[in-house]
Design a protein around this motif. Structure first.
Motif, PDB file in Angstrom:
ATOM      1  N   THR A   6       0.853  -1.185   0.000  1.00  0.00           N
ATOM      2  CA  THR A   6       0.000   0.000   0.000  1.00  0.00           C
ATOM      3  C   THR A   6       0.893   1.242   0.000  1.00  0.00           C
ATOM      4  OG1 THR A   6      -1.729  -1.168   1.206  1.00  0.00           O
ATOM      5  CG2 THR A   6      -1.835   1.227   1.227  1.00  0.00           C
ATOM      6  N   THR A   7       0.991   1.899  -1.160  1.00  0.00           N
ATOM      7  CA  THR A   7       1.797   3.129  -1.241  1.00  0.00           C
ATOM      8  C   THR A   7       1.053   4.315  -0.654  1.00  0.00           C
ATOM      9  OG1 THR A   7       0.969   3.803  -3.423  1.00  0.00           O
ATOM     10  CG2 THR A   7       2.835   2.268  -3.369  1.00  0.00           C
ATOM     11  N   GLY A  12      -4.519   9.269   2.570  1.00  0.00           N
ATOM     12  CA  GLY A  12      -3.635  10.155   1.825  1.00  0.00           C
ATOM     13  C   GLY A  12      -2.176  10.129   2.209  1.00  0.00           C
ATOM     14  N   PHE A  13      -1.804   9.423   3.282  1.00  0.00           N
ATOM     15  CA  PHE A  13      -0.397   9.358   3.695  1.00  0.00           C
ATOM     16  C   PHE A  13       0.385   8.517   2.696  1.00  0.00           C
ATOM     17  CE2 PHE A  13       3.249   7.736   6.014  1.00  0.00           C
ATOM     18  CZ  PHE A  13       3.664   8.826   6.777  1.00  0.00           C
ATOM     19  N   THR A  14       1.489   9.046   2.160  1.00  0.00           N
ATOM     20  CA  THR A  14       2.268   8.309   1.166  1.00  0.00           C
ATOM     21  C   THR A  14       3.483   7.656   1.812  1.00  0.00           C
ATOM     22  OG1 THR A  14       3.675  10.179   0.510  1.00  0.00           O
ATOM     23  CG2 THR A  14       1.547   9.978  -0.591  1.00  0.00           C
ATOM     24  N   ASN A  15       3.727   6.406   1.436  1.00  0.00           N
ATOM     25  CA  ASN A  15       4.860   5.657   1.984  1.00  0.00           C
ATOM     26  C   ASN A  15       6.133   5.854   1.170  1.00  0.00           C
ATOM     27  OD1 ASN A  15       3.963   4.402   4.416  1.00  0.00           O
ATOM     28  ND2 ASN A  15       2.604   3.120   3.188  1.00  0.00           N
ATOM     29  N   TRP A  16       6.190   6.955   0.451  1.00  0.00           N
ATOM     30  CA  TRP A  16       7.414   7.427  -0.197  1.00  0.00           C
ATOM     31  C   TRP A  16       7.403   8.949  -0.095  1.00  0.00           C
ATOM     32  CZ3 TRP A  16       2.965   7.257  -2.941  1.00  0.00           C
ATOM     33  CH2 TRP A  16       2.766   8.158  -3.976  1.00  0.00           C
ATOM     34  N   GLY A  17       8.518   9.575  -0.436  1.00  0.00           N
ATOM     35  CA  GLY A  17       8.621  11.025  -0.252  1.00  0.00           C
ATOM     36  C   GLY A  17       7.951  11.810  -1.357  1.00  0.00           C
ATOM     37  N   SER A  18       6.643  11.704  -1.461  1.00  0.00           N
ATOM     38  CA  SER A  18       5.918  12.405  -2.523  1.00  0.00           C
ATOM     39  C   SER A  18       6.016  13.920  -2.359  1.00  0.00           C
ATOM     40  CB  SER A  18       4.441  11.998  -2.508  1.00  0.00           C
ATOM     41  OG  SER A  18       3.685  12.887  -3.319  1.00  0.00           O
ATOM     42  N   PRO A  19       6.474  14.634  -3.403  1.00  0.00           N
ATOM     43  CA  PRO A  19       6.527  16.105  -3.321  1.00  0.00           C
ATOM     44  C   PRO A  19       5.140  16.735  -3.273  1.00  0.00           C
ATOM     45  CG  PRO A  19       7.174  15.348  -5.516  1.00  0.00           C
ATOM     46  CD  PRO A  19       7.032  14.125  -4.671  1.00  0.00           C
ATOM     47  N   ARG A  20       4.105  15.957  -3.614  1.00  0.00           N
ATOM     48  CA  ARG A  20       2.725  16.468  -3.580  1.00  0.00           C
ATOM     49  C   ARG A  20       2.047  16.197  -2.238  1.00  0.00           C
ATOM     50  NH1 ARG A  20       1.218  18.996  -8.678  1.00  0.00           N
ATOM     51  NH2 ARG A  20       3.010  18.538 -10.011  1.00  0.00           N
ATOM     52  N   SER A  21       2.774  15.607  -1.309  1.00  0.00           N
ATOM     53  CA  SER A  21       2.198  15.290   0.000  1.00  0.00           C
ATOM     54  C   SER A  21       3.148  15.774   1.087  1.00  0.00           C
ATOM     55  CB  SER A  21       1.959  13.774   0.113  1.00  0.00           C
ATOM     56  OG  SER A  21       1.174  13.465   1.233  1.00  0.00           O
ATOM     57  N   TRP A  22       3.398  17.080   1.074  1.00  0.00           N
ATOM     58  CA  TRP A  22       4.398  17.668   1.964  1.00  0.00           C
ATOM     59  C   TRP A  22       4.086  17.383   3.434  1.00  0.00           C
ATOM     60  CZ3 TRP A  22       4.124  21.546   5.755  1.00  0.00           C
ATOM     61  CH2 TRP A  22       5.358  21.983   6.247  1.00  0.00           C
ATOM     62  N   ASN A  23       5.075  16.845   4.138  1.00  0.00           N
ATOM     63  CA  ASN A  23       4.983  16.561   5.576  1.00  0.00           C
ATOM     64  C   ASN A  23       3.921  15.509   5.925  1.00  0.00           C
ATOM     65  OD1 ASN A  23       6.686  17.369   7.641  1.00  0.00           O
ATOM     66  ND2 ASN A  23       5.055  18.477   8.694  1.00  0.00           N
ATOM     67  N   TRP A  24       3.337  14.871   4.943  1.00  0.00           N
ATOM     68  CA  TRP A  24       2.353  13.803   5.176  1.00  0.00           C
ATOM     69  C   TRP A  24       2.814  12.594   4.378  1.00  0.00           C
ATOM     70  CZ3 TRP A  24      -0.571  12.218   8.730  1.00  0.00           C
ATOM     71  CH2 TRP A  24      -1.729  11.458   8.531  1.00  0.00           C
ATOM     72  N   GLY A  51       4.244  -5.157  -6.795  1.00  0.00           N
ATOM     73  CA  GLY A  51       3.009  -4.449  -7.104  1.00  0.00           C
ATOM     74  C   GLY A  51       2.797  -3.282  -6.159  1.00  0.00           C
ATOM     75  N   LEU A  52       2.226  -2.205  -6.681  1.00  0.00           N
ATOM     76  CA  LEU A  52       1.957  -1.022  -5.869  1.00  0.00           C
ATOM     77  C   LEU A  52       0.455  -0.769  -5.806  1.00  0.00           C
ATOM     78  CD1 LEU A  52       4.749   1.425  -7.148  1.00  0.00           C
ATOM     79  CD2 LEU A  52       4.845  -0.202  -5.240  1.00  0.00           C
ATOM     80  N   TYR A  53      -0.096  -0.839  -4.600  1.00  0.00           N
ATOM     81  CA  TYR A  53      -1.478  -0.426  -4.349  1.00  0.00           C
ATOM     82  C   TYR A  53      -1.495   1.099  -4.258  1.00  0.00           C
ATOM     83  CZ  TYR A  53      -5.695   0.580  -1.573  1.00  0.00           C
ATOM     84  OH  TYR A  53      -6.869   1.097  -1.104  1.00  0.00           O
ATOM     85  N   HIS A  54      -2.511   1.731  -4.866  1.00  0.00           N
ATOM     86  CA  HIS A  54      -2.625   3.189  -4.819  1.00  0.00           C
ATOM     87  C   HIS A  54      -4.104   3.565  -4.798  1.00  0.00           C
ATOM     88  CE1 HIS A  54      -3.187   7.118  -6.887  1.00  0.00           C
ATOM     89  NE2 HIS A  54      -2.164   7.476  -6.122  1.00  0.00           N
ATOM     90  N   SER A  55      -4.496   4.344  -3.805  1.00  0.00           N
ATOM     91  CA  SER A  55      -5.881   4.823  -3.721  1.00  0.00           C
ATOM     92  C   SER A  55      -6.026   6.101  -4.541  1.00  0.00           C
ATOM     93  CB  SER A  55      -6.267   5.098  -2.266  1.00  0.00           C
ATOM     94  OG  SER A  55      -7.528   5.732  -2.217  1.00  0.00           O
ATOM     95  N   LEU A  56      -6.998   6.096  -5.458  1.00  0.00           N
ATOM     96  CA  LEU A  56      -7.258   7.305  -6.246  1.00  0.00           C
ATOM     97  C   LEU A  56      -7.812   8.412  -5.348  1.00  0.00           C
ATOM     98  CD1 LEU A  56      -8.904   5.708  -9.434  1.00  0.00           C
ATOM     99  CD2 LEU A  56      -6.513   6.337  -9.098  1.00  0.00           C
ATOM    100  N   MET A  57      -8.794   8.083  -4.526  1.00  0.00           N
ATOM    101  CA  MET A  57      -9.436   9.094  -3.671  1.00  0.00           C
ATOM    102  C   MET A  57      -8.699   9.280  -2.353  1.00  0.00           C
ATOM    103  SD  MET A  57     -11.781   7.539  -1.002  1.00  0.00           S
ATOM    104  CE  MET A  57     -13.474   7.303  -1.495  1.00  0.00           C
TER     105      MET A  57
END
Length: 335
Positions: A6-7, A12-24, A51-57
């Motif tokens: 689950t990425t 909305g918490f991302t398990n990688w350093g997403s630049p679109r999810s600052w500090n989350w 495989g990468l799980y990703h929630s659209l919403m």
């Protein structure tokens, strides 16, 4: 053999350093680690597909909530948050599989699913190898996708005409970790093996979920279940991996025998040890060249033609009481 991480789930918490999810995200806070990257490297060193799980919403994202309130006539969330992250995951980690979820509130036109999938299959760095599931917009499940999930814990009952996957969870009440779960609410080893065997006999893949704790630990009871399944597959994996559905999926004269096939071999997997150690199979038609062996047991088994043209197989003597295992596989050659 594949693992799906689950990425990002609906919170909305991302398990990688997403630049679109600052500090989350897991790099800015919490473990301060790129979990998506680290797991991918470890799996590939062991020749497992990633495989990468990703929630659209996202349940709480103000951009998503504003789009939803307006009847999904705007796409601020998709253009500014969701889609850039999805492209980022593909370009950065080059997954073998994308497990999409969280699509059901809006149509695929809102999510821009078709344009993303066109890029994924025609231009992306994984265009020749990637597969996707069927959760890309409201009404998409079970109709469009590389493989179908249809619904959580979906069981078709009969052989589907399209590749599919059964996603199940050891915790029968949840997909995430619950500190208050009880043993009675967890699948036991026999139930997991039964689900796996039924799924593979009907041409499906089996994706078994565990929810780690907030510290990233897979708790001992989940470890025990996964290791038990691994031991079973170590013995019986020949009847599971790279197998195909046979002309009969489940035995007509009993509901505890399921079939798979690989090349000229047919595998009969029985979930209950028969009384008197005699197993009758009605569907295989024997020939003078028929040979029966049991996976994990040396030597051939004696058999005779049963009155109904099937086989009556004498199983080896195995004391039933100290054996916690459920499910044994016979290899039938020359049927």
């Amino acid at each position: 053999r594949y693992v799906v991480l689950t990425t990002k789930h609906h919170e909305g918490f991302t398990n990688w350093g997403s630049p679109r999810s600052w500090n989350w995200n897991s790099v800015d806070t919490g473990p301060h680690r790129d979990l998506v990257g680290e797991l991918g490297q470890a799996l590939r060193e062991r020749n497992l597909h990633y495989g990468l799980y990703h929630s659209l919403m996202e349940w709480f994202n103000p951009l998503y909530l504003a789009d939803k309130k307006g009847g999904f006539k705007t796409q601020d969330f998709v253009l500014k948050k969701m889609m850039p992250e999805l492209y980022d995951l593909v370009l950065k980690y080059k997954p073998d599989l994308i497990w999409s979820d969280g699509d059901w509130e809006a149509p695929d036109s809102y999510w821009n699913s078709t344009s993303f999938l066109a890029w994924l299959y025609n231009e992306s760095p994984v265009k020749d190898t990637v597969v996707v599931n069927d959760r890309w917009g409201r009404g998409c499940s079970c109709h469009h996708g590389g493989f179908y999930n249809c619904a959580d814990k979906f069981q078709p009952g009969t052989l589907p005409g399209h590749k599919w996957e059964m996603c199940s969870s050891i915790d029968s009440l949840a997909w995430g970790y619950r500190s208050n779960m009880s043993l009675a609410e967890l699948m036991d080893e026999a139930s997991i093996i039964e689900e796996l065997v039924q799924t593979v006999s009907l041409g499906g893949n089996y994706l078994l979920n565990v929810g780690p704790t907030k510290e990233g630990v897979i708790v001992p009871i989940f470890q025990e279940r996964l290791l038990a399944l691994g031991r079973w597959l170590y013995t019986n994996g020949e009847a599971i991996y790279e197998s195909q559905p046979w002309r009969v999926q489940v035995e007509n004269c009993t509901d505890t025998v399921w079939y798979t096939a690989k090349g000229p071999a047919v595998y009969a997997i029985f979930l209950l040890w028969p009384r008197g150690s005699l197993l009758e199979l009605c569907s295989p038609i024997p020939s003078p060249a028929t040979q029966v062996t049991m996976l994990g047991y040396a030597g051939t088994l004696k058999w005779q033609q049963s009155p109904g043209k099937g086989l009556l197989i004498s199983l080896p003597y195995i004391p039933p009481s100290p054996l916690p295992q459920s499910g044994w596989a016979l290899k039938l050659e020359g049927v």
